[in-house]
Scaffold this active site. Structure first.
Site, mmCIF file in Angstrom:
data_model
loop_
_atom_site.group_PDB
_atom_site.id
_atom_site.type_symbol
_atom_site.label_atom_id
_atom_site.label_comp_id
_atom_site.label_asym_id
_atom_site.label_seq_id
_atom_site.Cartn_x
_atom_site.Cartn_y
_atom_site.Cartn_z
ATOM 1 N N CYS A 65 -9.960 -3.851 -10.982
ATOM 2 C CA CYS A 65 -9.415 -2.680 -10.300
ATOM 3 C C CYS A 65 -8.051 -2.971 -9.689
ATOM 4 C CB CYS A 65 -10.389 -2.154 -9.250
ATOM 5 S SG CYS A 65 -10.766 -3.369 -7.986
ATOM 6 N N ARG A 113 -10.946 3.366 -2.111
ATOM 7 C CA ARG A 113 -10.499 2.602 -0.945
ATOM 8 C C ARG A 113 -10.855 3.377 0.317
ATOM 9 N NH1 ARG A 113 -5.944 1.326 -4.542
ATOM 10 N NH2 ARG A 113 -5.695 -0.929 -4.650
ATOM 11 N N ASN A 164 -4.411 -7.702 -7.467
ATOM 12 C CA ASN A 164 -3.306 -7.607 -6.501
ATOM 13 C C ASN A 164 -3.382 -8.768 -5.511
ATOM 14 O OD1 ASN A 164 -3.065 -5.205 -7.806
ATOM 15 N ND2 ASN A 164 -3.756 -3.934 -6.106
ATOM 16 N N ASP A 165 -4.588 -8.994 -5.009
ATOM 17 C CA ASP A 165 -4.761 -10.112 -4.083
ATOM 18 C C ASP A 165 -4.974 -11.427 -4.809
ATOM 19 O OD1 ASP A 165 -4.467 -9.223 -1.381
ATOM 20 O OD2 ASP A 165 -6.175 -7.917 -1.754
ATOM 21 N N ARG A 204 -15.683 0.969 -1.902
ATOM 22 C CA ARG A 204 -15.436 -0.362 -1.356
ATOM 23 C C ARG A 204 -15.509 -0.256 0.158
ATOM 24 N NH1 ARG A 204 -9.796 -3.266 -2.292
ATOM 25 N NH2 ARG A 204 -9.079 -1.716 -0.812
ATOM 26 N N ARG A 208 2.249 -10.486 -1.836
ATOM 27 C CA ARG A 208 2.346 -9.328 -2.718
ATOM 28 C C ARG A 208 3.339 -8.277 -2.228
ATOM 29 N NH1 ARG A 208 -3.586 -6.552 -2.056
ATOM 30 N NH2 ARG A 208 -2.634 -4.549 -2.448
ATOM 31 N N HIS A 249 0.806 -1.219 0.000
ATOM 32 C CA HIS A 249 0.000 0.000 0.000
ATOM 33 C C HIS A 249 0.833 1.259 0.000
ATOM 34 C CE1 HIS A 249 -3.092 -2.849 0.136
ATOM 35 N NE2 HIS A 249 -3.842 -1.890 -0.345
ATOM 36 N N GLU A 285 -11.192 -11.544 -5.605
ATOM 37 C CA GLU A 285 -9.754 -11.429 -5.344
ATOM 38 C C GLU A 285 -9.218 -12.609 -4.530
ATOM 39 O OE1 GLU A 285 -8.883 -7.822 -3.185
ATOM 40 O OE2 GLU A 285 -10.728 -7.926 -2.025
HETATM 41 C C1 PEP Z 1 -6.709 -5.878 -5.320
HETATM 42 O O1 PEP Z 1 -6.513 -6.724 -4.444
HETATM 43 O O2 PEP Z 1 -6.406 -6.051 -6.526
HETATM 44 C C2 PEP Z 1 -7.282 -4.579 -4.984
HETATM 45 C C3 PEP Z 1 -7.619 -3.704 -5.906
HETATM 46 O O3 PEP Z 1 -7.444 -4.299 -3.672
HETATM 47 P P1 PEP Z 1 -6.264 -3.824 -2.705
HETATM 48 O O4 PEP Z 1 -5.039 -3.593 -3.558
HETATM 49 O O5 PEP Z 1 -6.752 -2.599 -2.041
HETATM 50 O O6 PEP Z 1 -6.124 -4.997 -1.795
HETATM 51 MG MG MG Z 2 -7.408 -6.524 -2.516
#
Ligand code: PEP
Ligand code: MG
Length: 589
Positions: free
Chosen positions: A511, A307, A463-464, A343, A474, A200, A440
């Site tokens: 996303c 977010r 991402n997840d 979200r 990650r 993040h 995810e």
């Molecule tokens: C993801 O997991 O791809 C996502 C968009 O959420 P975050 O990166 O906030 O976990």
């Molecule tokens: Mg995520």
């Protein structure tokens, strides 16, 4: 001394890391360490009491000055609510009883100011930690921060005041809060030992448009404060004591990218549409209301992911319904007539959370919807606030970290409960507000068809999804090379999710960061994604790609990619396929 003279004195060292936020920064380094200052119980002589008191008072003044600066900056960047934590710290610093007790003890016990600050404030801290109340535990962290700040000042280790000039921050790691707090104008770049591209802190530095390289392993051991350093956020490399040749190359590269970015400016007003007129909804991922203006100038047609965890930044509790309403309503108002997908709180993992728990595997732990369903009052409050902000009919809701259908059903039940309550009270909201789920977690991908039957849209969080599908953390730079978005398993899973959504006539978006990778855009369109939501800086580039191809050709490329069986093959194929189609994209930085 000129930059060139500085770097001429030492050997150039190139360290390879991971590109986390694009851009080039050339500046002196500031080594940021979160180490706690060490304190010894030293005695002073009676004639030194006066100067010791003086030392304490001037350190307090300096600490207050630092905190005032951080407060002003946080207010500007994050809003006054989120900045309150620093007000609380200033109050501790100005607590006459506490400071009086320390001053008294200096005279009576003849110990150094730093030791007595440590001893006296630690007493407070112990009392707070002994209280059963979580809120008090969190306040103990504030007390700790203030104590360290005073001691650092007594010891003349000025932490923030050193940031008065321009600097590249070199640090072992940065929390999201550090990243935001440091992101004042003078910080030109970040270089961290730890972290992955989707941590993040990395996402935030991209939003804040500060070049960053993460996962450098040992940068903090190789760089000293004051060293000249170049951060290449395109290539994921830093150069310590760069040679004139390196500097020249980087300046040239920065210029090339700047020209490319200028070409993209005119695109903002054009639709994200392929040559054969297939529209893609191209939206932005946002965390702060302050980013909206930039997102709109970049041509965002909506917010595909807001977010809401950002509301928890520097907070020791979940914000009240009214506080949340104010924030969401402002976002919805500023984005109107475009849609905003809020979200619900995705806390846990490496994210912000007002409560901290020790978990061996936080990414497999108490995260996202799990927290919200275990603590329904958190979700109910948030849903009420979002619904109240939906009167313009441009608001949707999305649930994160869903693993099973029962979670979707329970979350929808809670939403219904809130709607019924608001209706009974005569409070206005959008009755037809759309509800979606983030896909995810692999289990949710497999169950996508069942989930799609009960919601209005799906948004793929790569991402997840990639981290769970490939079992790769990650944020862990050691395994970053195997965090592969072009792994065939990832692409086939995306296809499966898109088909599941379309079977139930709902739209499917993405996303995760993959949506903003120019190399992925054509494949994603070809796989049938209806929406892509990306960080605002990437919007024009992705739009340019969308506008450069026919949808039917994108489909052919995606079909071909689905027949390939290794990441390398896919990568190479895409490079060659894209290069022919998009000759002016600087894909190989
Ligand atoms: C993801 O997991 O791809 C996502 C968009 O959420 P975050 O990166 O906030 O976990
Ligand atoms: Mg995520």
């Amino acid at each position: 001394m000129s930059m060139e003279e500085m770097s001429a004195q030492a050997q150039e060292v190139i360290v390879k890391g991971i590109a986390a936020a694009p851009g080039i920064a050339i500046c002196t380094a500031y080594l940021y360490s979160m180490q706690v200052p060490r304190v010894q119980a030293k005695t002073i002589s009676p004639e030194d009491v006066e100067s010791e008191l003086q030392r304490l008072r001037s350190s307090n003044q300096r600490a207050e000055k630092e905190l005032m600066k951080i407060l002003a900056f946080a207010e500007h960047k994050l809003g006054s609510q989120s900045a309150k934590i620093f007000e609380a710290q200033i109050m501790i610093l100005n607590d006459g009883i506490l400071m009086g007790a320390i001053e008294n003890r200096i005279g009576k016990e003849l110990k150094t100011a730093e030791f007595l600050v440590f001893d006296e404030i630690s007493k407070y801290k112990r009392l707070m930690l002994a209280a059963p109340d979580e809120y008090m535990h969190e306040r103990a962290h504030d007390v700790d921060d203030v104590m360290n700040r005073i001691i650092r000042n007594i010891q003349d280790q000025k932490l923030f005041s050193k940031l008065e000039g321009e600097a590249v921050i070199v640090s072992e790691t940065l929390t999201p809060a550090d990243t935001v707090i440091f992101s004042r104008n003078q910080v030109l770049g970040y270089a961290t030992d730890l972290g992955g591209v989707t941590s993040h802190a990395a996402l935030l530095s991209r939003s804040l448009k500060i070049p960053a390289v993460v996962g450098l392993h040992s940068a903090t051991k190789q760089v000293l404060s004051g060293d000249l350093i170049a951060v290449d956020g395109y290539a994921g490399v830093i150069a310590i004591h760069p040679t004139e040749e390196t500097l020249e190359g980087l300046r040239h590269k920065a210029q090339r990218f700047k020209e490319f970015e200028q070409q993209l400016v005119g695109l903002a007003r054009l639709p994200a549409e392929t040559l054969d007129h297939k529209r893609i909804d191209l939206a932005a991922n946002l965390e702060f209301v302050e980013e909206i203006e930039f997102a709109l100038t970049q041509g965002a047609a909506g917010v595909g992911l807001y977010r809401t965890e950002s509301e928890l930044l520097a907070q020791s509790r979940y914000p009240s319904e009214d506080e949340q309403y104010e924030a969401y309503n402002k976002v919805a108002e500023e984005m109107f007539p475009h849609n905003v997908i809020f979200r619900t709180f995705d806390v846990g993992g490496d994210k912000l959370t007002p409560e901290r728990f020790e978990e061996d595997n936080p990414f497999l732990g108490w995260r996202g919807i799990r927290v919200c369903l275990d603590r329904p009052e958190i979700l109910l409050t948030q849903l009420r606030a979002i619904l109240r902000a939906s009167t313009r009919r441009n608001v949707s809701i999305m649930f994160p970290m869903v693993t099973k259908l029962s979670e979707v059903r329970r979350a929808k039940e809670l939403l219904k409960q809130v709607k019924d309550e608001l209706k009974a009270k005569g409070v206005r909201f959008d009755q037809r507000l759309k509800v979606g789920v983030m896909i995810e977690v692999p289990a949710a991908a497999i169950l996508a068809e069942s989930i799609a039957a009960e919601v209005d849209f799906l948004s793929i969080g790569t991402n997840d999804l990639i981290q769970y599908l490939l079992a790769v953390d990650r944020g862990n730079s050691l395994v970053a090379p195997i965090y592969q978005q072009f792994n065939p398993a990832v692409l086939r899973t995306i296809k499966m999710i898109v088909e599941a959504g379309h079977k139930h006539n709902i739209w499917v978006g993405m996303c995760g960061e993959m949506a903003g990778d120019p190399l992925a855009t054509i494949v994603l369109m070809g796989l049938g994604l209806d929406e892509l939501s990306v960080i605002p800086t990437t919007l024009p580039e992705i739009k340019k790609i969308i506008r450069s191809v026919k949808h039917k050709d994108a489909k052919k490329i995606a079909d071909k990619v689905l027949t390939l069986t290794t990441e390398d093959e896919i990568h190479q194929y895409l490079f060659s396929a894209l290069k022919g189609k998009l000759p002016d994209l600087p894909l190989e930085p």
